[in-house]
Design a protein around this motif. Structure first.
Motif, mmCIF file in Angstrom:
data_model
loop_
_atom_site.group_PDB
_atom_site.id
_atom_site.type_symbol
_atom_site.label_atom_id
_atom_site.label_comp_id
_atom_site.label_asym_id
_atom_site.label_seq_id
_atom_site.Cartn_x
_atom_site.Cartn_y
_atom_site.Cartn_z
ATOM 1 N N UNK A 75 1.961 13.506 2.602
ATOM 2 C CA UNK A 75 1.816 15.250 1.830
ATOM 3 C C UNK A 75 1.072 14.580 0.348
ATOM 4 N N UNK A 76 1.904 13.843 -0.256
ATOM 5 C CA UNK A 76 1.066 13.027 -1.344
ATOM 6 C C UNK A 76 -0.514 13.057 -1.078
ATOM 7 N N UNK A 77 -0.637 11.842 -0.196
ATOM 8 C CA UNK A 77 -2.322 12.124 -0.075
ATOM 9 C C UNK A 77 -2.847 12.609 0.230
ATOM 10 N N UNK A 78 -2.662 13.810 0.914
ATOM 11 C CA UNK A 78 -3.558 14.820 0.891
ATOM 12 C C UNK A 78 -3.533 15.055 2.586
ATOM 13 N N UNK A 79 -2.873 14.497 3.543
ATOM 14 C CA UNK A 79 -2.734 14.541 5.041
ATOM 15 C C UNK A 79 -1.862 15.840 5.436
ATOM 16 N N UNK A 80 -2.496 17.181 5.594
ATOM 17 C CA UNK A 80 -1.679 17.766 6.058
ATOM 18 C C UNK A 80 -1.111 17.806 7.469
ATOM 19 N N UNK A 81 -1.909 17.920 8.491
ATOM 20 C CA UNK A 81 -1.924 17.723 9.870
ATOM 21 C C UNK A 81 -0.579 16.751 9.957
ATOM 22 N N UNK A 82 -0.639 14.831 9.201
ATOM 23 C CA UNK A 82 0.913 14.280 9.557
ATOM 24 C C UNK A 82 1.859 14.632 8.393
ATOM 25 N N UNK A 83 1.703 14.878 7.464
ATOM 26 C CA UNK A 83 2.969 15.382 7.101
ATOM 27 C C UNK A 83 3.880 16.152 8.161
ATOM 28 N N UNK A 84 3.025 17.927 8.467
ATOM 29 C CA UNK A 84 3.438 18.305 8.803
ATOM 30 C C UNK A 84 4.274 18.020 10.705
ATOM 31 N N UNK A 85 3.538 17.247 10.861
ATOM 32 C CA UNK A 85 4.242 17.054 12.116
ATOM 33 C C UNK A 85 5.590 15.769 12.111
ATOM 34 N N UNK A 86 5.450 14.954 11.300
ATOM 35 C CA UNK A 86 7.122 14.110 10.454
ATOM 36 C C UNK A 86 8.082 15.569 10.268
ATOM 37 N N UNK A 87 7.816 16.414 9.557
ATOM 38 C CA UNK A 87 8.303 17.411 8.565
ATOM 39 C C UNK A 87 8.943 18.204 9.837
ATOM 40 N N UNK A 88 7.948 18.533 10.690
ATOM 41 C CA UNK A 88 8.131 19.393 12.364
ATOM 42 C C UNK A 88 9.984 18.589 13.075
ATOM 43 N N UNK A 141 15.144 7.403 14.733
ATOM 44 C CA UNK A 141 14.508 6.531 13.105
ATOM 45 C C UNK A 141 15.007 7.094 12.658
ATOM 46 N N UNK A 142 16.127 6.303 11.531
ATOM 47 C CA UNK A 142 16.713 6.985 10.099
ATOM 48 C C UNK A 142 15.448 7.737 9.790
ATOM 49 N N UNK A 143 16.812 9.982 9.664
ATOM 50 C CA UNK A 143 15.872 10.118 8.494
ATOM 51 C C UNK A 143 15.392 10.035 7.307
ATOM 52 N N UNK A 144 15.447 9.129 6.779
ATOM 53 C CA UNK A 144 14.969 8.215 5.456
ATOM 54 C C UNK A 144 13.747 8.215 5.226
ATOM 55 N N UNK A 145 13.594 7.034 6.750
ATOM 56 C CA UNK A 145 12.261 7.126 6.645
ATOM 57 C C UNK A 145 11.453 7.695 6.927
ATOM 58 N N UNK A 146 11.256 8.709 8.064
ATOM 59 C CA UNK A 146 10.636 9.927 8.029
ATOM 60 C C UNK A 146 10.468 10.556 6.698
ATOM 61 N N UNK A 147 11.322 10.694 5.768
ATOM 62 C CA UNK A 147 11.494 11.991 5.187
ATOM 63 C C UNK A 147 10.166 10.866 3.873
ATOM 64 N N UNK A 148 10.052 9.460 3.495
ATOM 65 C CA UNK A 148 9.659 8.690 3.251
ATOM 66 C C UNK A 148 8.286 8.648 3.908
ATOM 67 N N UNK A 149 8.000 8.934 4.725
ATOM 68 C CA UNK A 149 6.612 8.963 5.377
ATOM 69 C C UNK A 149 5.588 10.315 5.247
ATOM 70 N N UNK A 150 6.459 11.167 5.156
ATOM 71 C CA UNK A 150 6.725 12.487 5.083
ATOM 72 C C UNK A 150 6.090 12.854 4.264
ATOM 73 N N UNK A 151 6.857 12.400 2.607
ATOM 74 C CA UNK A 151 6.588 12.212 1.417
ATOM 75 C C UNK A 151 5.226 11.447 1.113
ATOM 76 N N UNK A 152 5.209 10.585 1.607
ATOM 77 C CA UNK A 152 4.056 9.989 1.861
ATOM 78 C C UNK A 152 2.042 10.878 1.855
#
Length: 388
Positions: free
Chosen positions: A145-158, A132-143
């Protein structure tokens, strides 16, 4: 006899661009809680690679024995060291061998809180590997985080840390091997047994066990293969060996004392000369036996006076040393107290922010209900007027 010196070599090291990933670290509200779940991944992400230090260290690397050779000792990367750096315990089993099937789209999507169609749309092949391209993952992680979905952000960030920092392969790309390791959740001992040279026969001394002599040639035999070019089918053999590890204890290795006998040190020095390590070899010092001298009485008295003064100075320095040691202990205790206070304050700040967020949410919901009631009342009034 001068054997000459080996010419130093220039190496280039892969330094992935981690700016975007580091920016996303600011979305983590509780670093201590993150550390409990994922180890020291945040500190690994923020560590800068100093190419100068790596270039110097690699000059001491001995490719024959897969270790770093110095004038009278050797260093080997070990599982325990990587475990300490990452803050992740060493697994007693081999979680990843590289022979596993490519994980299915729905498993990846479920782990990353994404849709299967999103994974399918961005699943591409680079350098012979899917990922998977990293820019796609970074975009999803940011979305998330901004929506307050902590668990979803953390797994993509890891996953980004796994793919771009721990197991970097292609710039801006998280390959399937990093995704496999992320799904397993424990990269140990893959960091060492899945791609880093390891010669355990030479690690005894740094692990605290005595080294009596040169290890046998069988234990020092090295194996190397290139991914995709394995005519001798070495990879399955290596994986089989990692699944059938023979453990040794103190009965075989002896008591812990870190002693290296002369037979070992002589062998290391000989190897250093053969490989022309980039440091001068020092010649051993020879002992000279000196006959005892008889001093006249006057010289004896002067010597005794000098010894008395030396003892007085020694006592004075010992007093200063003890005073400084006591001061050092006091400062350490004070530092621990401050660290504990900082941690407590950080926890209170987070609790306060959560409380304020809850209160704001409750106030907002109350206001919405009030507006809805007013709107309903106005609507009923309007209907009464229009329907005489």
């Amino acid at each position: 006899m001068d054997c000459g010196r080996r010419n130093t070599k220039k190496y280039s090291f892969r330094c992935p661009d981690l700016k975007e990933s580091r920016k996303r670290a600011s979305f983590i509200l509780d670093p201590l809680d993150f550390k409990k779940r994922h180890g020291k991944l945040l500190s690994i992400l923020s560590t800068d690679v100093v190419e100068g230090l790596l270039s110097v260290l690699v000059q001491f690397y001995d490719p024959l024995y897969l270790c770093f050779t110095f004038p009278d000792f050797q260093l080997v990367p070990t599982l325990e060291e990587y475990s300490h750096l990452l803050g992740i315990h060493v697994s007693s089993r081999v979680p990843f061998s590289g022979l596993e099937e490519i994980p299915r789209y729905h498993l990846i999507a479920e782990a990353l809180h994404l849709k299967k169609s999103e994974i399918e749309a961005h699943w591409v092949k680079k350098g012979g590997l899917f990922g998977l391209p990293s820019d796609f993952l970074i975009k999803e992680a940011t979305a998330f985080a901004q929506a307050g979905s902590v668990d979803a952000f953390e797994v993509i960030f890891v996953l980004l840390i796994y793919g771009l920092t721990l197991f970097p392969n292609i710039e801006g790309f998280v390959d399937v091997n990093a995704i496999r390791l992320f799904l397993i959740g424990n990269p140990m001992p893959t960091l060492l047994g899945g791609g880093i040279n390891y010669n355990p026969a030479l690690a005894c001394r740094q692990l605290g066990f005595p080294v009596r002599g040169k290890p046998s040639n069988t234990l020092l035999e090295g194996i190397f293969y290139q991914e995709g070019k394995d005519p001798q089918h070495l990879k399955p053999k290596i994986m089989h060996a990692w699944h059938n590890v023979h453990r040794k204890g103190r009965f075989e290795l002896g008591p812990c004392n870190c002693v290296a006998l002369e037979a070992y040190t002589l062998w290391v020095r000989k190897r250093a000369l053969e490989f022309k390590m980039p440091y001068p070899c020092e010649r051993p010092m020879s002992m000279v036996v000196v006959e005892p001298l008889t001093l006249p009485n006057q010289d004896v008295e002067q010597l005794e006076d000098a010894l008395v003064k030396m003892k007085q100075e020694k006592d004075m320095w010992e007093e200063r040393f003890h005073a400084l040691s006591k001061k050092h202990e006091e400062l350490q205790l004070e530092s621990k107290d401050k660290d504990a206070l900082i941690e407590l304050l950080e926890g209170r700040i987070v609790d306060q922010l959560v409380l304020e967020k809850t209160q704001m949410k409750a106030s907002f919901e109350t206001e919405i209900r009030r507006i809805r009631r007013n709107y309903a009342s106005l609507s009923r009034s309007s209907n009464v007027v229009r329907d005489p």
